[in-house]
Design an enzyme around this catalytic site. Structure first.
Site, short mmCIF file in Angstrom:
data_model
loop_
_atom_site.label_atom_id
_atom_site.label_comp_id
_atom_site.label_asym_id
_atom_site.label_seq_id
_atom_site.Cartn_x
_atom_site.Cartn_y
_atom_site.Cartn_z
N GLU A 286 -5.50 4.83 19.65
CA GLU A 286 -5.71 6.37 19.20
C GLU A 286 -4.81 6.84 18.16
O GLU A 286 -3.48 6.68 18.49
CB GLU A 286 -5.70 7.04 20.53
N CYS A 320 -1.53 15.34 17.45
CA CYS A 320 -2.49 14.51 16.58
C CYS A 320 -3.54 15.55 16.16
O CYS A 320 -4.29 15.37 15.11
CB CYS A 320 -3.02 13.29 17.27
P1 TAP Z 1 4.50 5.43 16.02
O1 TAP Z 1 5.73 5.52 15.02
O2 TAP Z 1 3.29 4.63 15.52
O3 TAP Z 1 4.92 4.89 17.29
C1 TAP Z 1 4.06 5.00 18.33
C2 TAP Z 1 4.60 3.86 19.44
O4 TAP Z 1 4.24 2.49 18.75
C3 TAP Z 1 6.10 4.04 19.77
O5 TAP Z 1 6.20 3.68 21.20
C4 TAP Z 1 6.84 3.03 18.94
O6 TAP Z 1 7.76 2.55 19.34
C5 TAP Z 1 5.75 1.93 18.83
N1 TAP Z 1 5.83 1.04 17.57
C6 TAP Z 1 6.25 1.11 16.54
N2 TAP Z 1 6.45 0.16 15.77
C7 TAP Z 1 5.64 -0.93 16.27
C8 TAP Z 1 5.12 -1.78 16.18
N3 TAP Z 1 5.36 -2.91 14.93
N4 TAP Z 1 4.61 -2.76 17.15
C9 TAP Z 1 4.36 -2.47 18.48
N5 TAP Z 1 4.56 -0.98 18.62
C10 TAP Z 1 5.25 -0.19 17.88
O7 TAP Z 1 3.73 6.93 16.31
P2 TAP Z 1 4.76 8.19 16.75
O8 TAP Z 1 5.41 8.88 15.76
O9 TAP Z 1 5.30 7.84 18.04
O10 TAP Z 1 3.50 9.12 17.28
C11 TAP Z 1 3.06 10.05 16.57
C12 TAP Z 1 1.63 9.41 15.89
O11 TAP Z 1 0.69 9.25 17.19
C13 TAP Z 1 0.91 10.33 14.95
O12 TAP Z 1 -0.07 9.51 13.96
C14 TAP Z 1 -0.15 10.83 15.80
O13 TAP Z 1 -1.15 11.35 15.22
C15 TAP Z 1 -0.67 9.99 16.74
N6 TAP Z 1 -1.18 10.37 18.03
C16 TAP Z 1 -2.45 10.15 18.17
C17 TAP Z 1 -2.91 10.52 19.45
C18 TAP Z 1 -4.49 10.41 19.61
S1 TAP Z 1 -5.00 10.66 20.99
N7 TAP Z 1 -5.25 10.03 18.58
C19 TAP Z 1 -2.16 11.50 20.50
C20 TAP Z 1 -0.78 11.59 20.31
C21 TAP Z 1 -0.27 11.10 19.19
P3 TAP Z 1 9.25 3.00 18.80
O14 TAP Z 1 9.32 4.58 19.05
O15 TAP Z 1 10.32 2.21 19.29
O16 TAP Z 1 9.30 2.97 17.22
#
Ligand code: TAP
Length: 515
Positions: A286, A320
């Protein structure tokens, strides 16, 4: 037997008693600031050399917890141990698994304000946003418990004479759960509990910005009776340990919520067959959004303006589902942008621990810097109506910012900024507005304000998003009421909090016996 699902009510903070409860919780959690949060693998607490401070984004000098960081070796080991635990957990009666979730929901309900206080401190949520996050976590536990009870019994089949046929859902195996920081309780708990109640064991790698909330949730699950080897709690940098978790041959599925970039990388890596791997890994991803609210010529402009402001600046635009584009019919463009600007200027920015704050900080320095670049670019791409100010003296504060007259192809109108920045775009007519709304790589949420039935029906048909709202804001999806998830590069088309969700963590088995 549990009664039908209903959503957890929000706390009414206009009542002094309720305000006191959260204030007390905010004071109480301070007594545990700085505590150590070890890894938890196979029920064993592990304190490695590498530790990281979790900090308060509203006061970046304040350490909330000291959190163990898994290295690649520990990460690989956690998958092995989850695989061993799967052998017993998959045999537990699904109704008993569901009862663990109901118990966890009951405990969380009792300790609602404590968890909300942690969300205020660690994620920078205002009271109302934190309360909503906690309520949603309770909802996910209650909802997925019932879903497991519904799905983990023989499913109806067409009967033929001379054979007994049975179709049941069985769990998949080890799941890697990687949540984002922006709903550190609700989304993290929903992703974890759904996988677990379906009979899987998991490795939970929390977002690095919000590991304390996750650690406390895992403890709560244990208090609710979940065996300690079912969830491996493995905080660490996603960039460092993500690949190890995804690539591991015993990983059966990945449940990821986060950015498009990381999600696509996971999809790609999970597709590669590893030596010893015996299945095709499933990825539930997601991802991000570039969500729009379309305002038609004859809409209720006051309601539309309020909806835009609430959707754009709630939790500092870090949802999001947040509205980052207001696409407004040319005939009402000036009036709507003026109304939106006036409402935005009334918002109170500051410490989310104070009741009455509307907009708190953004999550960390990286987010702050990224948003600053977009604000700077935005001033070139359009006309600044309000905001643009930033202050990282004590915390990471960004003023709610509105840029008008933005071209629909400008980076401000195309990229997910994930902060309190709204682009206003002028549309020639309603059809043009819908075309602009659809013209990004994403398709998560959207809203239309119009008083004309044929326009709403046109939008129902053409506005290509997973969650489309009419005459209301585009944030605030409720579990069971608005199953949530997006189209296109917003994800793998799953719907959290809906009747199709849990099945993604199971596979159907059919047994046919000749009689
Ligand atoms: P990301 O930077 O993508 O991080 C999400 C998760 O992925 C974190 O736990 C992060 O760990 C981990 N991660 C980072 N690099 C990775 C890799 N190479 N391999 C595996 N895992 C990795 O996103 P964020 O900043 O936390 O969240 C914001 C994003 O989430 C926005 O794009 C938002 O739209 C989206 N979002 C979508 C939804 C739905 S339902 N569609 C809901 C909420 C949020 P670290 O923290 O250690 O980097």
């Amino acid at each position: 037997m549990m009664g039908p699902f209903c959503n957890e009510p929000m706390t009414d903070f206009s009542l002094a008693d309720n305000r006191r409860l959260l204030e007390t919780a905010l004071d109480d959690i301070k007594k545990t600031y700085g505590q150590l949060y070890p890894l938890l693998i196979g029920g064993r607490e592990i304190v490695p050399e590498n530790m990281k401070h979790s900090i308060n984004p509203a006061r970046h000098g304040e350490t909330l917890g000291v959190v163990a960081q898994a290295d690649r070796k520990r990460a690989a080991e956690s998958v092995d141990i989850a695989a061993a635990a799967f052998e017993h957990w998959k045999r537990v009666d699904p109704a008993a698994r569901a009862r663990t979730l109901y118990k966890a929901a009951a405990l969380l309900r009792r300790r609602k304000h404590e968890f909300s206080a942690w969300l205020v401190a660690e994620a920078g949520k205002t009271w109302v946003e934190a309360d909503g996050d906690t309520a949603e976590a309770i909802d996910f536990l209650e909802y997925y418990g019932r879903e497991a009870e519904r799905l983990c019994v023989p499913q109806p089949l067409v009967r033929i004479p001379g054979e007994d046929n049975e179709w049941t859902y069985v769990p998949l195996g080890v799941g890697i759960v990687i949540p984002p920081w922006n709903f550190p309780l609700a989304i993290m708990a929903g992703m974890t509990a759904s996988a677990v109640v379906a009979g899987n064991t998991v490795v939970l790698k929390p977002a690095s910005a919000t590991p304390v909330v996750a650690a406390r949730f895992v403890r709560l699950m244990h208090e609710a009776g979940l065996p300690e080897d079912v969830i491996q709690f493995v905080p660490g940098s996603g960039g460092e340990i993500g690949d190890v978790l995804i690539d591991h041959p015993l990983t059966r599925f990945v449940s990821f919520t986060g950015s498009m970039e990381v999600g696509l990388r996971i999809v790609e890596r999970a597709a590669r067959l590893q030596p010893g791997q015996r299945w095709i890994k499933r990825v539930i991803a997601e991802l991000g959004g570039k969500d729009a609210i379309v305002v038609d010529r004859d809409a209720d402009l006051a309601a539309a303006s309020l909806g835009i402001v609430q959707s754009a600046f709630g939790y500092a635009g870090q949802k999001c589902s947040a509205c980052s584009r207001a696409i407004i019919h040319a005939d009402v463009y000036e009036e709507v942008t003026e109304r939106v600007t006036a409402l935005t200027k009334r918002l109170t920015i500051g410490d989310p621990a104070l009741h009455g704050t509307d907009v708190g900080p953004v999550i960390d320095r990286a987010a702050y810097n990224k948003i600053r670049q977009y604000v700077t670019a935005g001033k070139q791409q359009g006309r600044l109506l309000t905001g643009g100010g930033m202050d990282d003296g004590a915390g990471y504060f960004v003023e709610p910012t509105i840029i008008a007259d933005v071209d629909s192809q400008a980076s401000l109108a195309q990229d997910e900024i994930f902060g309190p920045v709204l682009a206003c775009i002028r549309a020639d007519d309603f059809g043009h507005a819908l075309a602009i709304a659809n013209d990004t790589p994403y398709g998560l949420t959207g809203a239309v304000y119009s008083n004309r039935r044929e326009r709403l029906e046109l939008a129902r048909d053409l506005f290509h998003v997973g969650n489309l709202y009419f005459n209301r804001k585009c944030t605030g999806a409720l579990v069971g009421v608005h199953p949530f998830g997006g189209f296109n590069l917003s994800g793998t088309d799953s719907k959290a909090g809906g009747p199709d969700y849990l099945i993604q963590f199971m596979q159907g088995k059919v047994v046919s016996e000749r009689m």
